[in-house]
Scaffold this motif. Structure first.
Motif, PDB file in Angstrom:
ATOM      1  N   LYS A  71      13.405  22.190   9.286  1.00 24.60           N
ATOM      2  CA  LYS A  71      13.404  23.531   8.677  1.00 24.60           C
ATOM      3  C   LYS A  71      12.201  24.350   9.130  1.00 24.60           C
ATOM      4  N   ARG A  72      11.236  23.665   9.725  1.00 27.14           N
ATOM      5  CA  ARG A  72      10.010  24.350  10.158  1.00 27.14           C
ATOM      6  C   ARG A  72       9.858  24.353  11.690  1.00 27.14           C
ATOM      7  N   SER A 122      11.595  32.460  15.726  1.00 24.01           N
ATOM      8  CA  SER A 122      12.296  32.714  14.456  1.00 24.01           C
ATOM      9  C   SER A 122      13.503  31.794  14.262  1.00 24.01           C
ATOM     10  N   ILE A 123      13.847  31.013  15.289  1.00 18.66           N
ATOM     11  CA  ILE A 123      15.030  30.147  15.152  1.00 18.66           C
ATOM     12  C   ILE A 123      14.577  28.694  15.015  1.00 18.66           C
ATOM     13  N   THR A 124      14.844  28.134  13.845  1.00 21.26           N
ATOM     14  CA  THR A 124      14.447  26.744  13.594  1.00 21.26           C
ATOM     15  C   THR A 124      15.571  25.799  14.047  1.00 21.26           C
ATOM     16  N   THR A 127      18.435  26.047  11.686  1.00 19.58           N
ATOM     17  CA  THR A 127      19.282  27.220  11.950  1.00 19.58           C
ATOM     18  C   THR A 127      20.209  26.943  13.132  1.00 19.58           C
TER      19      THR A 127
ATOM     20  N   LEU B 119      11.651  27.477  -0.564  1.00 21.90           N
ATOM     21  CA  LEU B 119      12.288  26.256  -0.030  1.00 21.90           C
ATOM     22  C   LEU B 119      13.229  25.610  -1.037  1.00 21.90           C
ATOM     23  N   HIS B 151       7.269  36.075  11.394  1.00 24.16           N
ATOM     24  CA  HIS B 151       8.079  34.888  11.728  1.00 24.16           C
ATOM     25  C   HIS B 151       8.760  34.285  10.507  1.00 24.16           C
ATOM     26  N   LEU B 152       8.068  34.304   9.367  1.00 23.85           N
ATOM     27  CA  LEU B 152       8.610  33.653   8.171  1.00 23.85           C
ATOM     28  C   LEU B 152       9.917  34.327   7.723  1.00 23.85           C
ATOM     29  N   LEU B 154      11.670  36.544   9.449  1.00 18.78           N
ATOM     30  CA  LEU B 154      12.638  36.497  10.564  1.00 18.78           C
ATOM     31  C   LEU B 154      13.408  35.176  10.530  1.00 18.78           C
ATOM     32  N   SER B 155      12.683  34.076  10.316  1.00 17.21           N
ATOM     33  CA  SER B 155      13.337  32.757  10.259  1.00 17.21           C
ATOM     34  C   SER B 155      14.318  32.696   9.096  1.00 17.21           C
ATOM     35  N   PHE B 156      13.940  33.321   7.975  1.00 11.31           N
ATOM     36  CA  PHE B 156      14.842  33.325   6.817  1.00 11.31           C
ATOM     37  C   PHE B 156      16.167  34.005   7.189  1.00 11.31           C
ATOM     38  N   ARG B 158      17.409  34.581  10.143  1.00 14.51           N
ATOM     39  CA  ARG B 158      18.100  33.784  11.154  1.00 14.51           C
ATOM     40  C   ARG B 158      18.868  32.640  10.491  1.00 14.51           C
ATOM     41  N   SER B 159      18.238  32.018   9.480  1.00 17.75           N
ATOM     42  CA  SER B 159      18.896  30.877   8.816  1.00 17.75           C
ATOM     43  C   SER B 159      20.126  31.332   8.039  1.00 17.75           C
TER      44      SER B 159
END
Lengths: 153, 175
Positions: A71-72, A122-124, A127, B119, B151-152, B154-156, B158-159
């Motif tokens: 997730k990170r 930005s893509i984990t 994801t 989380l 980034h934080l 953005l990642s959210f 994206r997910s």
């Protein structure tokens, strides 16, 4: 944009290990699934091990497992182990003759780099697994009507 | 069964009922509810935003509450996630029609979750709730705009399945 072979192989391996968290997979298993060189993959896995992303479990039933948090862990974290992202080795302005054209070209290339970094950061891995699952599900849905039509025939 | 036994059994039943009621009450108190923001949420939202961004933006939130909570300018959605009387997160978005020549779509322009509550899927529940609201408003796309360095968040997004859209944001210094 193209990734170096080592980066692509590393991403395949990390995704495969993340999709199978309960199992240790051997380099050979991953190499066969993706049709890649087991020798090259073993080298890449050693690099991922040194970066603290995967761990090798020795002995019978041993193999590799992902130790980073999916997730990170981002695509950027994996790729940067094998190639620089956004730090072009030879910017246009490092040429002997610095021109306005080369400086302007640097600006444009820097813009591309910044977009690439933002995307990879930005893509984990989690994801990516979701993206893969969505892709698989839409492939199944699109093939269902064709199968049904074939069955009716 | 003696009278004493019956009385003990009745007490046990009562105790059992009381324990069940209090467990149900505690479950209800701990249950997460996602609802439309109310004027009374103002102070909590300002405090939460300040905790996350480090900036106190009372005037900004005053205008946002006037626009999206008091006047309820539709189709806009200001949703909060509340548990045990505490606001744990919020999301705001609206439907914009024919912006950049595109058919109406939902825009999310703020989402925040209390750092200690992250989380746990709260952001996903807020995002799902606003997407449901957008769907009910008849739109088929959701968009957002973020700083490249964020980034934080953005990642959210994206997910949640968001990918790069058809626009490129451009700017110039004109001073």
């Amino acid at each position: 944009m193209r990734l170096q072979t080592s980066s692509s192989i590393a991403l395949f391996a990390v995704l495969e290990l993340a999709a199978n968290p309960a199992h240790q997979l051997s380099a050979l298993e991953i190499a066969e699934k993706y049709g890649i060189s087991a020798h090259h993959l073993a080298k890449v896995l050693r690099g991922l091990g040194r970066a603290g992303i995967v761990d090798a479990v020795r002995g019978v039933g041993g193999g590799y497992q992902l130790i980073a948090n999916p997730k990170r862990l981002t695509l950027f974290d994996v790729i940067q182990v094998f190639e620089p992202i956004g730090s072009r080795a030879a910017p246009e302005s490092s040429r002997t003759v610095l021109t306005d054209a080369s400086a302007a070209l640097d600006l444009v290339l820097a813009e591309l780099d910044q977009h690439a970094i933002a995307t990879f950061r930005s893509i984990t891995v989690s994801t990516m697994l979701k993206l893969m699952a969505r892709r698989a599900s839409s492939r199944q849905q699109s093939s269902r009507p064709a199968r049904q039509a074939a069955a009716r025939r | 069964m003696s009278l004493e036994d019956r009385s003990n059994a009745l007490h046990l039943l009562k105790d059992h009922d009381t324990a069940r009621e209090s467990a149900a009450q505690s479950r209800a108190a701990n249950a997460l509810s996602i609802r439309a923001a109310k004027p009374a949420d103002f102070a909590s939202i300002v405090a939460l935003d300040q905790q996350v961004t480090g900036l106190a933006k009372r005037q900004y939130w005053k205008e946002a509450f006037a626009r999206y909570v008091s006047r309820r300018e539709e189709p806009a959605f200001f949703l909060v996630a509340e548990r045990g009387g505490e606001i744990e997160g919020f999301i705001i978005g609206d439907v914009r029609a024919w912006e950049f020549g595109e058919p109406p779509c939902g825009w999310v322009f703020a989402v925040q979750v209390r750092p200690q509550k992250r989380l746990g899927g709260l952001g996903t529940q807020l995002f799902d709730a606003i997407c449901d609201a957008f769907r009910r408003a008849g739109v088929k796309k959701v968009r957002t705009l973020l700083a490249r360095e964020n980034h934080l968040v953005l990642s959210f997004f994206r997910s949640q399945g968001l990918m790069a859209g058809p626009f490129i944001e451009l700017e110039a210094t004109i001073a």
